[in-house]
Design a protein around this motif. Structure first.
Motif, PDB file in Angstrom:
ATOM      1  N   UNK A  93       0.827  -1.210   0.000  1.00 38.40           N
ATOM      2  CA  UNK A  93       0.000   0.000   0.000  1.00 38.40           C
ATOM      3  C   UNK A  93       0.863   1.263   0.000  1.00 38.40           C
ATOM      4  N   UNK A  94       1.956   1.246   0.752  1.00 41.04           N
ATOM      5  CA  UNK A  94       2.859   2.399   0.789  1.00 41.04           C
ATOM      6  C   UNK A  94       3.512   2.600  -0.575  1.00 41.04           C
ATOM      7  N   UNK A  95       3.981   1.508  -1.185  1.00 40.51           N
ATOM      8  CA  UNK A  95       4.615   1.599  -2.506  1.00 40.51           C
ATOM      9  C   UNK A  95       3.615   2.117  -3.539  1.00 40.51           C
ATOM     10  N   UNK A  96       2.389   1.641  -3.491  1.00 41.88           N
ATOM     11  CA  UNK A  96       1.351   2.127  -4.414  1.00 41.88           C
ATOM     12  C   UNK A  96       1.149   3.629  -4.262  1.00 41.88           C
ATOM     13  N   UNK A  97       1.092   4.072  -3.012  1.00 43.17           N
ATOM     14  CA  UNK A  97       0.934   5.506  -2.760  1.00 43.17           C
ATOM     15  C   UNK A  97       2.141   6.282  -3.276  1.00 43.17           C
ATOM     16  N   UNK A  98       3.334   5.742  -3.062  1.00 41.49           N
ATOM     17  CA  UNK A  98       4.564   6.409  -3.530  1.00 41.49           C
ATOM     18  C   UNK A  98       4.559   6.571  -5.043  1.00 41.49           C
ATOM     19  N   UNK A 134       1.893   6.640  -6.994  1.00 47.95           N
ATOM     20  CA  UNK A 134       0.833   7.583  -7.333  1.00 47.95           C
ATOM     21  C   UNK A 134       1.261   9.026  -7.067  1.00 47.95           C
ATOM     22  N   UNK A 135       1.969   9.249  -5.949  1.00 48.53           N
ATOM     23  CA  UNK A 135       2.374  10.596  -5.554  1.00 48.53           C
ATOM     24  C   UNK A 135       3.792  10.946  -6.011  1.00 48.53           C
ATOM     25  N   UNK A 136       4.429  10.034  -6.747  1.00 44.33           N
ATOM     26  CA  UNK A 136       5.785  10.217  -7.257  1.00 44.33           C
ATOM     27  C   UNK A 136       6.774  10.547  -6.134  1.00 44.33           C
ATOM     28  N   UNK A 137       6.698   9.772  -5.060  1.00 45.06           N
ATOM     29  CA  UNK A 137       7.567   9.931  -3.890  1.00 45.06           C
ATOM     30  C   UNK A 137       8.674   8.877  -3.948  1.00 45.06           C
ATOM     31  N   UNK A 138       9.728   9.207  -4.652  1.00 48.26           N
ATOM     32  CA  UNK A 138      10.813   8.235  -4.874  1.00 48.26           C
ATOM     33  C   UNK A 138      11.567   7.901  -3.585  1.00 48.26           C
ATOM     34  N   UNK A 139      11.758   8.870  -2.727  1.00 41.41           N
ATOM     35  CA  UNK A 139      12.530   8.638  -1.497  1.00 41.41           C
ATOM     36  C   UNK A 139      11.884   7.554  -0.633  1.00 41.41           C
ATOM     37  N   UNK A 140      10.594   7.667  -0.383  1.00 39.05           N
ATOM     38  CA  UNK A 140       9.885   6.652   0.409  1.00 39.05           C
ATOM     39  C   UNK A 140       9.829   5.330  -0.348  1.00 39.05           C
ATOM     40  N   UNK A 141       9.661   5.396  -1.665  1.00 42.00           N
ATOM     41  CA  UNK A 141       9.664   4.180  -2.483  1.00 42.00           C
ATOM     42  C   UNK A 141      10.974   3.422  -2.320  1.00 42.00           C
ATOM     43  N   UNK A 142      12.099   4.150  -2.382  1.00 42.48           N
ATOM     44  CA  UNK A 142      13.411   3.512  -2.228  1.00 42.48           C
ATOM     45  C   UNK A 142      13.539   2.816  -0.876  1.00 42.48           C
ATOM     46  N   UNK A 143      13.054   3.461   0.162  1.00 39.04           N
ATOM     47  CA  UNK A 143      13.122   2.861   1.504  1.00 39.04           C
ATOM     48  C   UNK A 143      12.287   1.575   1.548  1.00 39.04           C
ATOM     49  N   UNK A 144      11.051   1.655   1.076  1.00 36.26           N
ATOM     50  CA  UNK A 144      10.149   0.488   1.117  1.00 36.26           C
ATOM     51  C   UNK A 144      10.589  -0.630   0.180  1.00 36.26           C
ATOM     52  N   UNK A 145      11.084  -0.271  -0.977  1.00 35.40           N
ATOM     53  CA  UNK A 145      11.418  -1.295  -1.958  1.00 35.40           C
ATOM     54  C   UNK A 145      12.650  -2.094  -1.570  1.00 35.40           C
ATOM     55  N   UNK A 146      13.451  -1.586  -0.648  1.00 34.38           N
ATOM     56  CA  UNK A 146      14.639  -2.320  -0.218  1.00 34.38           C
ATOM     57  C   UNK A 146      14.406  -3.132   1.051  1.00 34.38           C
ATOM     58  N   UNK A 147      13.246  -2.969   1.674  1.00 29.17           N
ATOM     59  CA  UNK A 147      12.904  -3.800   2.825  1.00 29.17           C
ATOM     60  C   UNK A 147      12.341  -5.113   2.291  1.00 29.17           C
ATOM     61  N   UNK A 148      12.918  -6.204   2.719  1.00 29.02           N
ATOM     62  CA  UNK A 148      12.511  -7.524   2.232  1.00 29.02           C
ATOM     63  C   UNK A 148      12.231  -8.449   3.401  1.00 29.02           C
ATOM     64  N   UNK A 149      11.499  -9.504   3.103  1.00 29.05           N
ATOM     65  CA  UNK A 149      11.299 -10.559   4.086  1.00 29.05           C
ATOM     66  C   UNK A 149      12.686 -11.170   4.333  1.00 29.05           C
ATOM     67  N   UNK A 150      13.129 -11.250   5.574  1.00 26.33           N
ATOM     68  CA  UNK A 150      14.458 -11.822   5.840  1.00 26.33           C
ATOM     69  C   UNK A 150      14.548 -13.281   5.370  1.00 26.33           C
ATOM     70  N   UNK A 151      15.720 -13.656   4.895  1.00 33.32           N
ATOM     71  CA  UNK A 151      15.943 -15.012   4.391  1.00 33.32           C
ATOM     72  C   UNK A 151      15.616 -16.089   5.394  1.00 33.32           C
ATOM     73  N   UNK A 152      15.894 -15.848   6.665  1.00 34.48           N
ATOM     74  CA  UNK A 152      15.630 -16.855   7.691  1.00 34.48           C
ATOM     75  C   UNK A 152      14.122 -17.112   7.837  1.00 34.48           C
ATOM     76  N   UNK A 153      13.315 -16.085   7.580  1.00 33.30           N
ATOM     77  CA  UNK A 153      11.862 -16.265   7.621  1.00 33.30           C
ATOM     78  C   UNK A 153      11.421 -17.131   6.440  1.00 33.30           C
ATOM     79  N   UNK A 154      12.041 -16.940   5.275  1.00 36.20           N
ATOM     80  CA  UNK A 154      11.772 -17.812   4.126  1.00 36.20           C
ATOM     81  C   UNK A 154      12.089 -19.264   4.477  1.00 36.20           C
TER      82      UNK A 154
END
Length: 170
Positions: free
Chosen positions: A79-84, A86-106
């Motif tokens: 939802x945050x990425x979608x908003x980013x 839509x609003x062309x907010x690259x800074x927040x997009x970069x932060x969210x897009x680099x957060x991943x499910x940790x490998x150990x959780x996989x």
């Protein structure tokens, strides 16, 4: 406004999410049939009861809790990425897009999924179709969850963002 081409790619992307779960579900059903039904390899009733009444439900419970937490996290990020976008907010997009499910959780989710599927495969089904259906559906849903969660977790891979992401954001 979305073009018909974007809608087509998005729909096609959604459908391709079903391919791997379907292939794995059918494959595991066929393996179950060959190993357990065709060759008659089953556990004794007491062992089967222990697995179906204790191991599989406890593992499934922990899997459900962890899977729900992971899906909730990636859904919020989606939802945050979608908003980013839509609003062309690259800074927040970069932060969210680099957060991943940790490998150990996989690893944890995959291990629990495998235990659940193997537990379902060890049950002696009276009818081979019910065994194939049970193993196939369970495998399909667990792999589908994996596909959806990992796709939601990666905006660059998500079919619903194709054509909406500026090329310089990737």
């Amino acid at each position: 406004m979305q073009t018909w081409r974007h809608k087509f790619h998005c729909t096609l992307g959604h459908l391709t999410l079903l391919v791997r779960p379907l292939v794995i579900g059918v494959t595991l059903s066929a393996i179950w049939y060959q190993l357990f039904f065709a060759n008659g390899i089953f556990l004794g009733k007491m062992d089967e009861s222990a697995i179906t009444n204790m191991v599989v439900p406890i593992c499934a419970m922990f899997h459900s809790i962890l899977a729900a937490m992971v899906l909730s996290k990636v859904w919020e990020e989606f939802k945050v990425v979608s908003r980013c976008i839509r609003e062309e907010d690259r800074e927040t997009f970069d932060i969210c897009s680099h957060e991943r499910i940790p490998g150990i959780i996989h690893v944890l989710l995959a291990t629990m999924s495998i235990i659940i599927i193997v537990g379902a495969m060890l049950v002696e089904y009276e009818n081979p179709l019910s065994g194939m259906f049970s193993v196939g559906c369970l495998s399909f849903f667990l792999v589908l969850y994996w596909e959806v969660a990992t796709t939601l977790d990666n905006p660059a891979k998500a079919p619903w963002f194709i054509g909406r992401l500026p090329s310089d954001w990737l």
